[in-house]
Design a protein around this motif. Structure first.
Motif, PDB file in Angstrom:
ATOM      1  N   GLY A  40       0.817  -1.221   0.000  1.00  0.00           N
ATOM      2  CA  GLY A  40       0.000   0.000   0.000  1.00  0.00           C
ATOM      3  C   GLY A  40       0.842   1.258   0.000  1.00  0.00           C
ATOM      4  N   GLY A  41       1.926   1.251   0.785  1.00  0.00           N
ATOM      5  CA  GLY A  41       2.813   2.416   0.862  1.00  0.00           C
ATOM      6  C   GLY A  41       3.451   2.707  -0.484  1.00  0.00           C
ATOM      7  N   ILE A  42       3.851   1.629  -1.188  1.00  0.00           N
ATOM      8  CA  ILE A  42       4.479   1.796  -2.518  1.00  0.00           C
ATOM      9  C   ILE A  42       3.426   2.294  -3.519  1.00  0.00           C
ATOM     10  N   LEU A  43       2.226   1.695  -3.480  1.00  0.00           N
ATOM     11  CA  LEU A  43       1.165   2.074  -4.428  1.00  0.00           C
ATOM     12  C   LEU A  43       0.687   3.509  -4.208  1.00  0.00           C
ATOM     13  N   THR A  44       0.558   3.926  -2.935  1.00  0.00           N
ATOM     14  CA  THR A  44       0.068   5.288  -2.677  1.00  0.00           C
ATOM     15  C   THR A  44       1.211   6.304  -2.705  1.00  0.00           C
ATOM     16  N   ASN A  45       2.445   5.811  -2.839  1.00  0.00           N
ATOM     17  CA  ASN A  45       3.614   6.684  -2.918  1.00  0.00           C
ATOM     18  C   ASN A  45       3.801   7.477  -1.618  1.00  0.00           C
ATOM     19  N   SER A  46       3.465   6.850  -0.470  1.00  0.00           N
ATOM     20  CA  SER A  46       3.526   7.572   0.804  1.00  0.00           C
ATOM     21  C   SER A  46       4.669   7.070   1.674  1.00  0.00           C
ATOM     22  N   MET A  47       5.612   7.979   1.945  1.00  0.00           N
ATOM     23  CA  MET A  47       6.744   7.647   2.819  1.00  0.00           C
ATOM     24  C   MET A  47       6.258   7.392   4.250  1.00  0.00           C
ATOM     25  N   ILE A  98      14.390  12.048   3.549  1.00  0.00           N
ATOM     26  CA  ILE A  98      15.027  13.370   3.539  1.00  0.00           C
ATOM     27  C   ILE A  98      15.062  13.982   2.123  1.00  0.00           C
ATOM     28  N   PRO A  99      15.456  13.212   1.070  1.00  0.00           N
ATOM     29  CA  PRO A  99      15.398  13.796  -0.274  1.00  0.00           C
ATOM     30  C   PRO A  99      13.985  14.266  -0.659  1.00  0.00           C
ATOM     31  N   ARG A 100      12.951  13.605  -0.086  1.00  0.00           N
ATOM     32  CA  ARG A 100      11.568  13.987  -0.405  1.00  0.00           C
ATOM     33  C   ARG A 100      11.174  15.323   0.218  1.00  0.00           C
ATOM     34  N   LEU A 101      11.897  15.729   1.265  1.00  0.00           N
ATOM     35  CA  LEU A 101      11.618  17.045   1.853  1.00  0.00           C
ATOM     36  C   LEU A 101      11.981  18.126   0.840  1.00  0.00           C
ATOM     37  N   LEU A 102      13.047  17.853   0.081  1.00  0.00           N
ATOM     38  CA  LEU A 102      13.532  18.835  -0.906  1.00  0.00           C
ATOM     39  C   LEU A 102      12.667  18.798  -2.169  1.00  0.00           C
ATOM     40  N   ASN A 103      12.215  17.583  -2.547  1.00  0.00           N
ATOM     41  CA  ASN A 103      11.351  17.451  -3.722  1.00  0.00           C
ATOM     42  C   ASN A 103      10.093  16.674  -3.359  1.00  0.00           C
ATOM     43  N   PRO A 104       9.136  17.336  -2.674  1.00  0.00           N
ATOM     44  CA  PRO A 104       7.956  16.593  -2.225  1.00  0.00           C
ATOM     45  C   PRO A 104       7.159  16.007  -3.392  1.00  0.00           C
ATOM     46  N   VAL A 105       6.667  14.793  -3.192  1.00  0.00           N
ATOM     47  CA  VAL A 105       5.851  14.115  -4.198  1.00  0.00           C
ATOM     48  C   VAL A 105       4.456  13.958  -3.594  1.00  0.00           C
ATOM     49  N   SER A 106       3.421  14.275  -4.355  1.00  0.00           N
ATOM     50  CA  SER A 106       2.064  14.149  -3.805  1.00  0.00           C
ATOM     51  C   SER A 106       1.669  12.682  -3.694  1.00  0.00           C
ATOM     52  N   VAL A 144      -1.400   9.260  10.565  1.00  0.00           N
ATOM     53  CA  VAL A 144      -1.431   9.093   9.097  1.00  0.00           C
ATOM     54  C   VAL A 144      -2.822   9.474   8.574  1.00  0.00           C
ATOM     55  N   LEU A 145      -3.852   9.087   9.303  1.00  0.00           N
ATOM     56  CA  LEU A 145      -5.234   9.374   8.891  1.00  0.00           C
ATOM     57  C   LEU A 145      -5.471  10.889   8.843  1.00  0.00           C
ATOM     58  N   ILE A 146      -5.009  11.583   9.894  1.00  0.00           N
ATOM     59  CA  ILE A 146      -5.198  13.052   9.940  1.00  0.00           C
ATOM     60  C   ILE A 146      -4.474  13.712   8.761  1.00  0.00           C
ATOM     61  N   VAL A 147      -3.207  13.303   8.536  1.00  0.00           N
ATOM     62  CA  VAL A 147      -2.428  13.893   7.432  1.00  0.00           C
ATOM     63  C   VAL A 147      -3.082  13.597   6.083  1.00  0.00           C
ATOM     64  N   SER A 148      -3.563  12.356   5.909  1.00  0.00           N
ATOM     65  CA  SER A 148      -4.146  12.014   4.609  1.00  0.00           C
ATOM     66  C   SER A 148      -5.457  12.770   4.363  1.00  0.00           C
ATOM     67  N   ILE A 149      -6.211  13.060   5.441  1.00  0.00           N
ATOM     68  CA  ILE A 149      -7.445  13.852   5.272  1.00  0.00           C
ATOM     69  C   ILE A 149      -7.083  15.287   4.864  1.00  0.00           C
ATOM     70  N   ILE A 150      -6.022  15.844   5.507  1.00  0.00           N
ATOM     71  CA  ILE A 150      -5.573  17.200   5.141  1.00  0.00           C
ATOM     72  C   ILE A 150      -5.146  17.208   3.666  1.00  0.00           C
ATOM     73  N   LEU A 151      -4.367  16.164   3.263  1.00  0.00           N
ATOM     74  CA  LEU A 151      -3.865  16.098   1.880  1.00  0.00           C
ATOM     75  C   LEU A 151      -4.995  15.968   0.863  1.00  0.00           C
ATOM     76  N   LEU A 152      -6.119  15.405   1.302  1.00  0.00           N
ATOM     77  CA  LEU A 152      -7.259  15.228   0.402  1.00  0.00           C
ATOM     78  C   LEU A 152      -7.819  16.602   0.007  1.00  0.00           C
ATOM     79  N   ILE A 170      -0.439  19.694   0.238  1.00  0.00           N
ATOM     80  CA  ILE A 170       0.793  20.057   0.978  1.00  0.00           C
ATOM     81  C   ILE A 170       1.644  18.780   1.031  1.00  0.00           C
ATOM     82  N   PRO A 171       2.269  18.390  -0.081  1.00  0.00           N
ATOM     83  CA  PRO A 171       2.955  17.085  -0.132  1.00  0.00           C
ATOM     84  C   PRO A 171       4.082  16.911   0.881  1.00  0.00           C
ATOM     85  N   ILE A 172       4.649  18.035   1.390  1.00  0.00           N
ATOM     86  CA  ILE A 172       5.768  17.926   2.339  1.00  0.00           C
ATOM     87  C   ILE A 172       5.315  17.292   3.669  1.00  0.00           C
ATOM     88  N   LEU A 173       3.994  17.318   3.955  1.00  0.00           N
ATOM     89  CA  LEU A 173       3.487  16.714   5.199  1.00  0.00           C
ATOM     90  C   LEU A 173       3.829  15.232   5.279  1.00  0.00           C
TER      91      LEU A 173
END
Length: 297
Positions: free
Chosen positions: A32-39, A104-112, A161-169, A173-176
């Motif tokens: 799931g983490g790989i599919l949703t691209n979520s660190m 850490i590299p994702r902080l510099l180039n956030p991915v949604s 994770v749930l709170i962050v994903s609701i905010i992202l919806l 703010i991909p840096i979250l």
């Protein structure tokens, strides 16, 4: 995790159930983490993998560390549970370093990340870890208690994770995601390092935590007819079961009854400590110590 793997038998079944629940969910989570691209989800998967390892090893060692002592392992197999704690710690430390190199590299180039996918996984995470906590709650052993706390932390991690994903919806703010990932990993690392140090000190036969060794020795030296004590050692087998040995020097005319009284008094002084093995060697003043004194105590 300060894992002490000493359980009552009904706990074994609960640990087994929690282990399979956790392992099954960890696999879903990695995919799931790989599919949703979520660190953040991948970091939590690492946390859960650590829990699965701990649960699996403690379930296995629950049976193993209960084996009776024999001619090869005269103290029994309790130390094997420490080995599990050590392996878990190393796995989690290596995993945490890997997460940092990814996050850490994702902080510099956030991915949604895929927020709706994250929400689904987070709800599942709360439910599965909640079920595991429910299964283990009320366990009397130290290990079951530690595990329950650990799984509760997982539930809280998933709530985050749930709170962050609701905010992202609603807000992009991909840096979250990498920020949450680093937060979870730092928290894991902090706890793992503390427990790693505790486990290492047990392996290195340090006096168990919370015991004032100098004060114990002083009380023993103050016992009537005790001239001195030496070769006094207190160590732990697994953090829960301890062993003690000492040599006590008494006057040459001490009677058998007096020796018995001295031994009883020493055992009283040690009364509050959970000791599996106590060895008290009594030596008379005019007798050579059976163990060569390498240092003067």
């Amino acid at each position: 995790m300060g894992h002490h793997h000493h359980h009552h038998d009904h706990t074994t079944g609960n640990i087994k159930t929690a282990f399979f629940l956790n392992l099954f969910f960890t696999l879903i989570e990695i995919v799931g983490g790989i599919l949703t691209n979520s660190m953040a989800i991948i970091s939590d998967a690492l946390h859960d993998l650590g829990d699965s390892l701990s649960l699996g090893l403690s379930w296995f060692l629950q049976k193993y560390s209960k084996k009776e002592h024999n001619n090869d392992y005269t103290f029994g197999y309790k130390r094997f549970s420490l080995l599990a704690a050590l392996i878990n710690s190393v796995v989690l430390i290596v995993g945490s370093i890997f997460i940092f190199t990814e996050a850490i590299p994702r902080l510099l180039n956030p991915v949604s990340p895929n927020a709706s996918g994250m929400i689904m996984l987070a709800i599942l995470g709360v439910l599965v870890n909640g079920a595991a906590v429910f299964k283990l709650r009320g366990g009397e052993s130290m290990n079951a208690k530690v595990m329950t706390w650990h799984l509760l932390e997982d539930v809280l991690g998933w709530v985050a994770v749930l709170i962050v994903s609701i905010i992202l919806l609603f807000k992009d703010i991909p840096i979250l995601d990498p920020l949450l990932s680093i937060g979870i990993t730092l928290y894991i690392l902090y706890n793992v390092v503390i427990n790693f140090k505790k486990t290492m000190s047990l392996f290195l036969e340090k006096v168990p935590e919370g015991i004032d060794f100098a004060s114990l020795k002083k009380k023993m030296e103050e016992i009537h007819l005790v001239h001195s004590i030496h070769h006094t050692h207190l160590w732990s087998l697994d953090g829960e079961h301890h062993a003690f040995s000492t040599h006590v020097v008494v006057p040459e005319n001490t009677t058998r009854d007096e020796v018995c009284t001295i031994k009883e008094q020493i055992k009283d002084i040690l009364g509050d400590i959970h000791l599996d093995h106590v060895t008290i060697e009594v030596e008379y003043e005019d007798e050579e110590c059976s163990v060569l004194e390498l240092t003067h105590h």
